[in-house]
Design an enzyme around this catalytic site. Structure first.
Site, PDB file in Angstrom:
ATOM      1  N   ASP A 107       2.593  -5.792   8.152  1.00  0.00           N
ATOM      2  CA  ASP A 107       1.371  -4.999   8.083  1.00  0.00           C
ATOM      3  C   ASP A 107       0.212  -5.982   7.922  1.00  0.00           C
ATOM      4  O   ASP A 107       0.132  -6.709   6.931  1.00  0.00           O
ATOM      5  CB  ASP A 107       1.447  -4.049   6.882  1.00  0.00           C
ATOM      6  CG  ASP A 107       0.229  -3.139   6.759  1.00  0.00           C
ATOM      7  OD1 ASP A 107      -0.862  -3.548   7.173  1.00  0.00           O
ATOM      8  OD2 ASP A 107       0.375  -2.026   6.215  1.00  0.00           O
ATOM      9  N   TYR A 144     -10.494  -0.866  11.107  1.00  0.00           N
ATOM     10  CA  TYR A 144     -11.759  -0.489  10.474  1.00  0.00           C
ATOM     11  C   TYR A 144     -12.148  -1.405   9.324  1.00  0.00           C
ATOM     12  O   TYR A 144     -13.204  -1.209   8.717  1.00  0.00           O
ATOM     13  CB  TYR A 144     -11.713   0.968   9.992  1.00  0.00           C
ATOM     14  CG  TYR A 144     -10.485   1.373   9.223  1.00  0.00           C
ATOM     15  CD1 TYR A 144     -10.325   1.023   7.891  1.00  0.00           C
ATOM     16  CD2 TYR A 144      -9.492   2.127   9.833  1.00  0.00           C
ATOM     17  CE1 TYR A 144      -9.192   1.405   7.190  1.00  0.00           C
ATOM     18  CE2 TYR A 144      -8.362   2.510   9.147  1.00  0.00           C
ATOM     19  CZ  TYR A 144      -8.215   2.141   7.817  1.00  0.00           C
ATOM     20  OH  TYR A 144      -7.091   2.519   7.117  1.00  0.00           O
ATOM     21  N   PHE A 177       0.868  -1.183   0.000  1.00  0.00           N
ATOM     22  CA  PHE A 177       0.000   0.000   0.000  1.00  0.00           C
ATOM     23  C   PHE A 177       0.901   1.229   0.000  1.00  0.00           C
ATOM     24  O   PHE A 177       1.879   1.284   0.746  1.00  0.00           O
ATOM     25  CB  PHE A 177      -0.882  -0.016   1.251  1.00  0.00           C
ATOM     26  CG  PHE A 177      -1.959   1.035   1.246  1.00  0.00           C
ATOM     27  CD1 PHE A 177      -3.095   0.874   0.475  1.00  0.00           C
ATOM     28  CD2 PHE A 177      -1.828   2.183   2.001  1.00  0.00           C
ATOM     29  CE1 PHE A 177      -4.089   1.847   0.457  1.00  0.00           C
ATOM     30  CE2 PHE A 177      -2.805   3.159   2.000  1.00  0.00           C
ATOM     31  CZ  PHE A 177      -3.941   2.993   1.223  1.00  0.00           C
ATOM     32  N   ARG A 232     -12.721  -5.048  -6.948  1.00  0.00           N
ATOM     33  CA  ARG A 232     -12.255  -5.684  -5.723  1.00  0.00           C
ATOM     34  C   ARG A 232     -13.446  -6.003  -4.827  1.00  0.00           C
ATOM     35  O   ARG A 232     -14.268  -5.141  -4.541  1.00  0.00           O
ATOM     36  CB  ARG A 232     -11.280  -4.743  -5.006  1.00  0.00           C
ATOM     37  CG  ARG A 232     -10.272  -5.426  -4.115  1.00  0.00           C
ATOM     38  CD  ARG A 232      -9.276  -4.412  -3.583  1.00  0.00           C
ATOM     39  NE  ARG A 232      -9.917  -3.423  -2.733  1.00  0.00           N
ATOM     40  CZ  ARG A 232      -9.384  -2.905  -1.618  1.00  0.00           C
ATOM     41  NH1 ARG A 232      -8.194  -3.306  -1.237  1.00  0.00           N
ATOM     42  NH2 ARG A 232     -10.011  -2.007  -0.900  1.00  0.00           N
TER      43      ARG A 232
END
Length: 394
Positions: free
Chosen positions: A195, A220, A126, A369
């Site tokens: 991560d 989240y 990312f 996605r």
């Protein structure tokens, strides 16, 4: 009823997690974007109202003690710990994922020592992780070397200080081999930082079992903590006394209310704290994590694989051959909890899917996605999503 719709009904009738769906606020849409923002657990609104009206409105400053605000980062960290395979006392909740990546990576370089001059970073990561890694390299005087996870074993050397990797690729849903890569990093004498944003809450991680040094993750997505909910930092127990945070705030001081000019870090995972925690988001997350009571991550993983298998089966049946290409590995040991489909005009296709009540997301230039959160996504949802996709694509 089609054969696949009938199969979906049978699979839902045997789903051990089916009752969990009622613990979330959902509507008639098929929500397959929980890998970006998890659905709202039904217990959260009432808890947040209590925090605002009673704990803040009535108790005010007393709530730091009487309502347990001060200890929330470690208490909630201990609730997350079983979901990532960690023992108590190793996770602290607070700050954003980006801030925790910075703390973990600089801390890893400091643990590795001054004689190691290179940081390896996942080249497919990312973007923010790459930005942070670049800044950490400049600040610590190290060289940054981007490599793919597959290239890591061959890139390691006695110059390697730390390696920052993603457990699951956010674009494709590919699951990387955390045990083998961690072992390779350790064999080279370096420090492994993982991560977990796209794996925590979707599949077993095994931080303690596999000897991971440091890890970070958001809350989240599959943990359903809410927009902007605080992230977490894992520091393996035997490394905690060597973890030198680049952000030494008053909350991580051994005597936080001593207001001393000199910094002395607290013992344990507490030294991963920085400043005053975001209590409203923190306690909303704590309420959200209650949906995990009585749920094993292994059961979640089994359903996740069944959901993604069934989705790929339905796509193959409903979508004309050659119209989409799956970027997600077929092998279970290489798959996270999402399916990424390459598709011409993907942005417009996703817009039309959302209009038809199937919510996924689009990643430029051509990726659809779909994230599968086993606690609230059912097999009928999966069949409907693939059927609507087939109708849109003709």
């Amino acid at each position: 009823m089609s054969d696949l719709a009938f199969k979906a009904r049978e699979l839902d009738s045997g789903d051990p997690l089916a009752d969990k769906r009622a613990e979330f606020v959902l509507d008639e849409a098929v929500y397959l974007d929980g890998n970006s923002l998890g659905a709202l657990p039904a217990s959260v609104p009432g808890r947040v109202e209590d925090v605002v009206r009673r704990q803040w409105g009535e108790l005010r400053i007393r709530s730091w003690d009487e309502s347990g605000w001060w200890t929330a980062p470690e208490r909630i960290g201990d609730r997350i710990a079983p979901l990532v395979g960690a023992g108590a006392g190793q996770i602290v909740v607070g700050d954003s994922t980006s801030v925790n990546v910075f703390k973990a990576l600089v801390g890893a370089v400091r643990i590795a020592g001054d004689d190691r001059s290179e940081i390896l970073v996942d080249a497919t990561t990312f973007p923010t992780d790459g930005y942070i890694a670049g800044s950490a390299a400049r600040m610590t005087g190290r060289t940054l070397r981007p490599v793919t996870p597959a290239e890591v074993p061959g890139a390691l050397s006695d110059r390697t200080a730390a390696v920052l990797l993603n457990h699951v690729d956010y674009r494709t849903g590919r699951l990387h081999d955390l045990p083998a890569l961690t072992a390779a990093v350790h064999a080279a004498g370096a420090v492994a930082v993982w991560d977990l944003c796209h794996s925590a809450g979707a599949l077993p991680v095994g931080l303690d079992e596999h000897g991971v040094d440091l890890a970070v993750g958001c809350t989240y997505k599959y943990l359903n903590g809410g927009p902007g909910s605080p992230a977490y930092l894992y520091v393996r127990r035997d490394l905690q006394d060597r973890f030198d945070s680049p952000l030494p705030g008053w909350n991580s001081h051994a005597e936080p209310f001593g207001m001393r000019p000199g910094y002395e870090p607290a013992e344990g995972a507490v030294r991963g704290r920085v400043g005053t925690p975001d209590i409203l988001s923190m306690l909303a997350l704590e309420a959200a994590l209650e949906v995990w009571e009585g749920v094993s991550v292994e059961t979640v993983r089994a359903k996740s694989l069944a959901l993604t298998d069934f989705f790929l089966e339905c796509v193959a049946a409903y979508v004309r051959e050659g119209r989409v290409e799956s970027l997600t590995p077929v092998r279970h040991e290489e798959r996270g909890s999402q399916v990424a489909l390459r598709c011409e005009d993907a942005g417009d296709v996703m817009r039309r899917l959302v209009e038809r009540g199937v919510v996924g997301d689009f990643r430029r230039p051509d990726v659809l996605r779909f994230g599968f959160t086993p606690l609230y996504v059912g097999f009928a949802d999966v069949e409907r999503a693939a059927r609507v996709l087939g109708e849109i694509l003709g």
